[in-house]
Design an enzyme around this catalytic site. Structure first.
Site, PDB file in Angstrom:
ATOM      1  N   LYS A 281       0.857  -1.182   0.000  1.00  0.00           N
ATOM      2  CA  LYS A 281       0.000   0.000   0.000  1.00  0.00           C
ATOM      3  C   LYS A 281       0.895   1.234   0.000  1.00  0.00           C
ATOM      4  CE  LYS A 281      -3.430  -2.135  -0.650  1.00  0.00           C
ATOM      5  NZ  LYS A 281      -4.236  -1.880  -1.836  1.00  0.00           N
TER       6      LYS A 281
ATOM      7  N   LYS B   9     -13.061  -6.674  -8.804  1.00  0.00           N
ATOM      8  CA  LYS B   9     -13.606  -6.970  -7.476  1.00  0.00           C
ATOM      9  C   LYS B   9     -15.088  -7.322  -7.621  1.00  0.00           C
ATOM     10  CE  LYS B   9     -10.496  -4.090  -4.755  1.00  0.00           C
ATOM     11  NZ  LYS B   9      -9.454  -3.698  -5.715  1.00  0.00           N
TER      12      LYS B   9
HETATM   13 MG    MG Z   1      -5.927  -2.079  -6.028  1.00  0.00          MG
END
Ligand code: MG
Length: 367
Positions: A165, A265
Site C-alpha cells: 500500500k 472486485k
Molecule cells: Mg488495487
C-alpha cells in the site's frame, strides 16, 4: 423454485494486525460486513457477503448495502434464484446503479444454484482450472522498514505475491518499494498499489525513481486519464483497479493499451454474474486479472476462490484470502490458506455453512 425471503446480518470483522492503512491516510480497524441470505420455497438457502473498504474507497458503504437490500428486496420475491441472468436483469430494472447492493444477492443465488444442482460454484462458472489458487498479501502502509519486515514474515508463511500500500508521500513510497523488493527472491512478485493516491507529477517521479526495480504499478492516480499518462511514461507492468468498474471501461482500457493486468472486485462489478462476464472477456482479450473483492470474511473468500479457480491459470495474476486478515470466522467450510495458496470447496454451491451464533439476529428482513 421461488425466492420467499431475503435477509441480512451485520458482522464486525476486526483486523488481526489491529488496523489496515492505505493511500491518503485512510485506515480501518474493524470492517463492517453484511452477510446476505436468500431463502426459497424449497427450503434451500444461499448466502453472499458484501464488505466495502470503508465509505471512502469506492462509491459503496456498509449501511448502504442494508438500505439497498430493503429497497431492492421486495422486487425479487417470487423470482427463481437459479435464473441468474433474469434475476440480474430484474435487479438492474428495479434499482439503477448500486452494484455493491446487488452483489450479495447475486452471490447467494449462485450458492442456491450450486446446492440445487449438486455442483460447486466454480464448476458452474466454467470449470476448475488447476489444483489451487495462488494468493497475494496486502501490506498495510507503514514505514519502509516495517513494511519490509511484514513482507519477510508473510513470505515465511508461504506468500510469494505482495501488494504494497503506497500512494502516500512519494519519497517515502520510493523507499518502501526499494526496501521491500530487497527482501524478495526471484519468482516473487511485487505490486505497488497507490490506490489513486498520487497526483500525476508524483506518480511520474515514483516510476522514474524505481525504473530498475522489478515492480508492478497499480492505479497510481485518481482519474483514468492521469493513469494513462503515467502508463505511457513507464515500462513497468501496469494494473488498473478503481477506474475499471464495468465492461465499458474494460473495453476502453484495452483499446488504449492502458493496462497489462486488471483488478476485478466482485462487489465493484455487482456480483458473480457480472464479474464472470468481465472475467470471460478478459480471458478472450488476453488480459490477466487480480480476482478479489473490496474486503470480507469467510463467505467473500469462498466466492473469490470459486471465481479464481474457474479462471484459466495463466490469466490469474493474484487473489487474496481476506478471511485470514480478520479475527472473526463467520462460516464453516471456507477456504483456508496453505503455503500461500487456497482452493475452492468441492461441496455444492459455495461450500460454506454460516455460523448463526456469530451472525446473530438479522438486521434486514424482506418477506
Ligand atoms: Mg488495487
Amino acid at each position: 423454485m421461488k425466492i420467499t425471503r431475503i435477509f441480512a446480518h451485520r458482522v464486525e470483522l476486526p483486523l488481526r494486525e489491529g488496523n489496515y492503512k492505505w493511500s491518503g491516510g485512510k485506515s480501518v480497524t474493524v470492517f463492517d460486513s453484511t452477510i446476505v441470505g436468500v431463502e426459497t420455497d424449497t427450503g434451500v438457502v444461499g448466502y453472499g457477503e458484501v464488505c466495502p473498504l470503508g465509505p471512502f474507497y469506492l462509491p459503496a458503504y456498509a449501511e448502504g448495502v442494508r438500505a439497498g437490500l430493503r429497497e431492492l428486496g421486495p422486487h425479487l420475491l417470487g423470482f427463481d434464484p437459479r435464473e441468474l441472468a433474469k434475476l440480474n436483469h430484474r435487479m438492474d430494472a428495479a434499482l439503477k446503479g448500486h452494484p455493491y447492493v446487488k452483489s450479495g444477492i447475486d452471490i447467494a443465488c449462485w450458492d442456491i444454484l450450486g446446492q440445487a444442482t449438486g455442483l460447486p460454484v466454480c464448476v458452474l462458472m466454467g470449470g476448475r482450472f488447476g489444483e489451487q489458487v495462488r494468493l497475494y498479501r496486502a501490506i498495510s502502509q507503514e514505514s519502509p522498514e516495517a513494511m519490509a519486515k511484514k513482507v519477510a514474515g508473510y513470505r515465511a508463511e508461504g506468500y510469494t505475491r505482495f501488494q504494497l500500500k503506497v500512494g502516500g508521500d512519494p519519497d517515502t513510497d520510493i523507499e518502501r518499494i526499494h526496501a521491500v523488493r530487497a527482501m524478495l527472491l526471484p519468482g516473487d512478485r511485487l505490486v505497488a498499489d497507490a490506490n489513486t493516491g498520487w497526483t500525476q507529477h508524483e506518480a511520474m517521479r515514483v516510476v522514474r525513481a524505481v525504473r530498475n526495480v522489478d515492480v508492478y504499478i497499480e492505479q497510481p492516480c485518481l482519474t483514468y486519464e492521469e493513469c494513462l499518462a503515467v502508463r505511457r511514461h513507464t515500462d513497468h507492468p501496469f494494473v488498473l483497479d478503481e477506474n475499471v468498474d464495468g465492461l465499458d471501461m474494460l473495453l476502453r482500457a484495452k483499446a488504449d493499451l492502458a493496462m497489462d493486468v486488471v483488478n476485478l472486485k466482485i462487489s465493484k462489478l455487482g456480483g458473480l454474474t457480472k464479474i464472470k462476464q468481465a472475467r470471460d472477456l478478459c480471458v478472450s482479450m488476453g488480459i490477466a486479472m487480480t480476482l478479489e473483492d473490496s474486503w470480507g470474511g469467510d463467505i467473500t473468500t469462498a466466492a473469490i476462490a470459486h471465481l479464481a479457480h474457474s479462471t484459466p491459470e495463466e490469466f490469474r495474476f493474484t487473489s487474496t484470502d481476506f478471511n485470514s486478515y480478520v479475527t472473526v470466522s463467520t462460516a464453516e467450510g471456507a477456504p483456508q490458506r496453505h503455503n500461500g495458496f487456497m482452493r475452492a470447496s468441492d461441496s455444492s454451491g459455495l461450500g460454506i455453512k454460516p455460523k448463526m451464533d456469530v451472525l446473530g439476529k438479522p438486521v434486514v428482513v424482506v418477506a
